[in-house]
Scaffold this active site. Structure first.
Site, PDB file in Angstrom:
ATOM      1  N   HIS A   1      36.317  52.520  52.922  1.00  0.00           N
ATOM      2  CA  HIS A   1      37.719  52.953  52.933  1.00  0.00           C
ATOM      3  C   HIS A   1      37.814  54.421  53.389  1.00  0.00           C
ATOM      4  CE1 HIS A   1      38.252  49.886  49.473  1.00  0.00           C
ATOM      5  NE2 HIS A   1      38.922  49.386  50.497  1.00  0.00           N
TER       6      HIS A   1
ATOM      7  N   LYS B   1      45.295  38.956  42.884  1.00  0.00           N
ATOM      8  CA  LYS B   1      44.088  39.583  42.317  1.00  0.00           C
ATOM      9  C   LYS B   1      44.482  40.383  41.075  1.00  0.00           C
ATOM     10  CE  LYS B   1      41.910  40.881  46.785  1.00  0.00           C
ATOM     11  NZ  LYS B   1      41.540  42.069  47.550  1.00  0.00           N
TER      12      LYS B   1
ATOM     13  N   ARG C   1      36.533  44.715  59.340  1.00  0.00           N
ATOM     14  CA  ARG C   1      35.088  44.675  59.167  1.00  0.00           C
ATOM     15  C   ARG C   1      34.437  43.640  60.071  1.00  0.00           C
ATOM     16  NH1 ARG C   1      35.797  44.605  52.868  1.00  0.00           N
ATOM     17  NH2 ARG C   1      37.776  43.884  53.679  1.00  0.00           N
TER      18      ARG C   1
ATOM     19  N   SER D   1      34.772  46.269  48.059  1.00  0.00           N
ATOM     20  CA  SER D   1      34.876  46.670  46.653  1.00  0.00           C
ATOM     21  C   SER D   1      34.224  45.621  45.756  1.00  0.00           C
ATOM     22  CB  SER D   1      36.350  46.824  46.258  1.00  0.00           C
ATOM     23  OG  SER D   1      36.971  47.779  47.060  1.00  0.00           O
TER      24      SER D   1
HETATM   25  P1  ADP Z   1      38.847  44.796  49.988  1.00  0.00           P
HETATM   26  O1  ADP Z   1      39.215  43.921  51.161  1.00  0.00           O
HETATM   27  O2  ADP Z   1      37.419  45.293  50.017  1.00  0.00           O
HETATM   28  O3  ADP Z   1      39.281  44.265  48.636  1.00  0.00           O
HETATM   29  P2  ADP Z   1      41.148  46.516  50.150  1.00  0.00           P
HETATM   30  O4  ADP Z   1      42.134  45.455  49.852  1.00  0.00           O
HETATM   31  O5  ADP Z   1      41.180  47.692  49.262  1.00  0.00           O
HETATM   32  O6  ADP Z   1      39.628  46.097  50.170  1.00  0.00           O
HETATM   33  O7  ADP Z   1      41.232  46.950  51.671  1.00  0.00           O
HETATM   34  C1  ADP Z   1      42.151  47.838  52.180  1.00  0.00           C
HETATM   35  C2  ADP Z   1      41.905  47.966  53.654  1.00  0.00           C
HETATM   36  O8  ADP Z   1      40.612  48.534  53.874  1.00  0.00           O
HETATM   37  C3  ADP Z   1      41.915  46.676  54.463  1.00  0.00           C
HETATM   38  O9  ADP Z   1      42.498  46.953  55.717  1.00  0.00           O
HETATM   39  C4  ADP Z   1      40.434  46.358  54.606  1.00  0.00           C
HETATM   40  O10 ADP Z   1      40.182  45.562  55.741  1.00  0.00           O
HETATM   41  C5  ADP Z   1      39.872  47.753  54.772  1.00  0.00           C
HETATM   42  N1  ADP Z   1      38.470  47.873  54.390  1.00  0.00           N
HETATM   43  C6  ADP Z   1      37.890  47.540  53.231  1.00  0.00           C
HETATM   44  N2  ADP Z   1      36.572  47.808  53.242  1.00  0.00           N
HETATM   45  C7  ADP Z   1      36.297  48.331  54.475  1.00  0.00           C
HETATM   46  C8  ADP Z   1      35.093  48.793  55.121  1.00  0.00           C
HETATM   47  N3  ADP Z   1      33.917  48.726  54.533  1.00  0.00           N
HETATM   48  N4  ADP Z   1      35.205  49.296  56.383  1.00  0.00           N
HETATM   49  C9  ADP Z   1      36.404  49.314  56.996  1.00  0.00           C
HETATM   50  N5  ADP Z   1      37.558  48.875  56.454  1.00  0.00           N
HETATM   51  C10 ADP Z   1      37.515  48.395  55.208  1.00  0.00           C
END
Ligand code: ADP
Length: 162
Positions: free
Chosen positions: A18, A42, A90, A128
């Site tokens: 992130h 979630k 990703r 996460s």
């Molecule tokens: P997750 O999908 O891991 O539960 P979030 O809902 O917090 O995470 O994701 C928020 C944003 O961050 C989304 O656009 C998701 O694709 C992006 N994101 C999450 N992890 C990564 C990563 N390792 N690299 C790039 N973008 C990421």
């Protein structure tokens, strides 16, 4: 007029994946608002501490702020007059869902432009939920999350084991 971008997500907890996206977005836009959003499907692990933890992890980035939002993303985008929604991609598997979301947000509010940033190769696999699984079994997560998150994870799973 300042170019504001919104980076929405669960951030449960925030990872280096992130943070990489946030730093790159902060180089492109005048201001980035990291928006911790409620996802009805979630239930968050860091229900209470998420906002403080995310703020702590990002405290050194001058043009980045953190906010919480329970409503529709496009309503927030309109409220703060943002010009973009940032999404991190990703893998191809992220794309289908994010593409659908981007089109839906655009249909709801024409000003909601989604900008996709590709994950850096070293963060491609990082999520996460993966970090929480490692921490739950006392694995070392120091290369995946900032120090404040690592400390919180240790605290959380230490409590769970007792
Ligand atoms: P997750 O999908 O891991 O539960 P979030 O809902 O917090 O995470 O994701 C928020 C944003 O961050 C989304 O656009 C998701 O694709 C992006 N994101 C999450 N992890 C990564 C990563 N390792 N690299 C790039 N973008 C990421």
């Amino acid at each position: 007029m300042k170019k504001i971008a919104i980076y929405p997500g669960s951030f449960d907890p925030i990872t280096n994946g992130h943070i990489d996206i946030i730093k790159r977005a902060a180089n492109i836009f005048d201001k980035v608002i990291v928006l911790i959003s409620h996802n009805p499907s979630k239930s968050p692990t860091f229900a209470i501490g998420r906002e403080a933890l995310t703020k702590e992890a990002l405290k050194d980035l001058g043009n980045v702020s953190v906010d919480l939002w329970d409503g529709l993303l496009v309503d927030y985008v309109r409220k703060v007059e943002a010009c973009a929604i940032i999404k991190g991609l990703r893998a191809v598997t992220d794309f289908e869902y994010e593409f659908q979301m981007a089109l839906t947000n655009k249909a709801l509010y024409d000003g909601a432009e989604t900008v996709f940033l590709t994950a850096s190769t070293e963060n491609m696999y990082l999520s996460s939920s993966m970090v929480k699984q490692i921490a739950r079994f006392s694995g070392d997560v120091s290369q995946f999350v900032p120090e404040c998150v690592e400390t919180e994870l240790k605290e959380l799973y230490k409590l769970c084991q007792h």
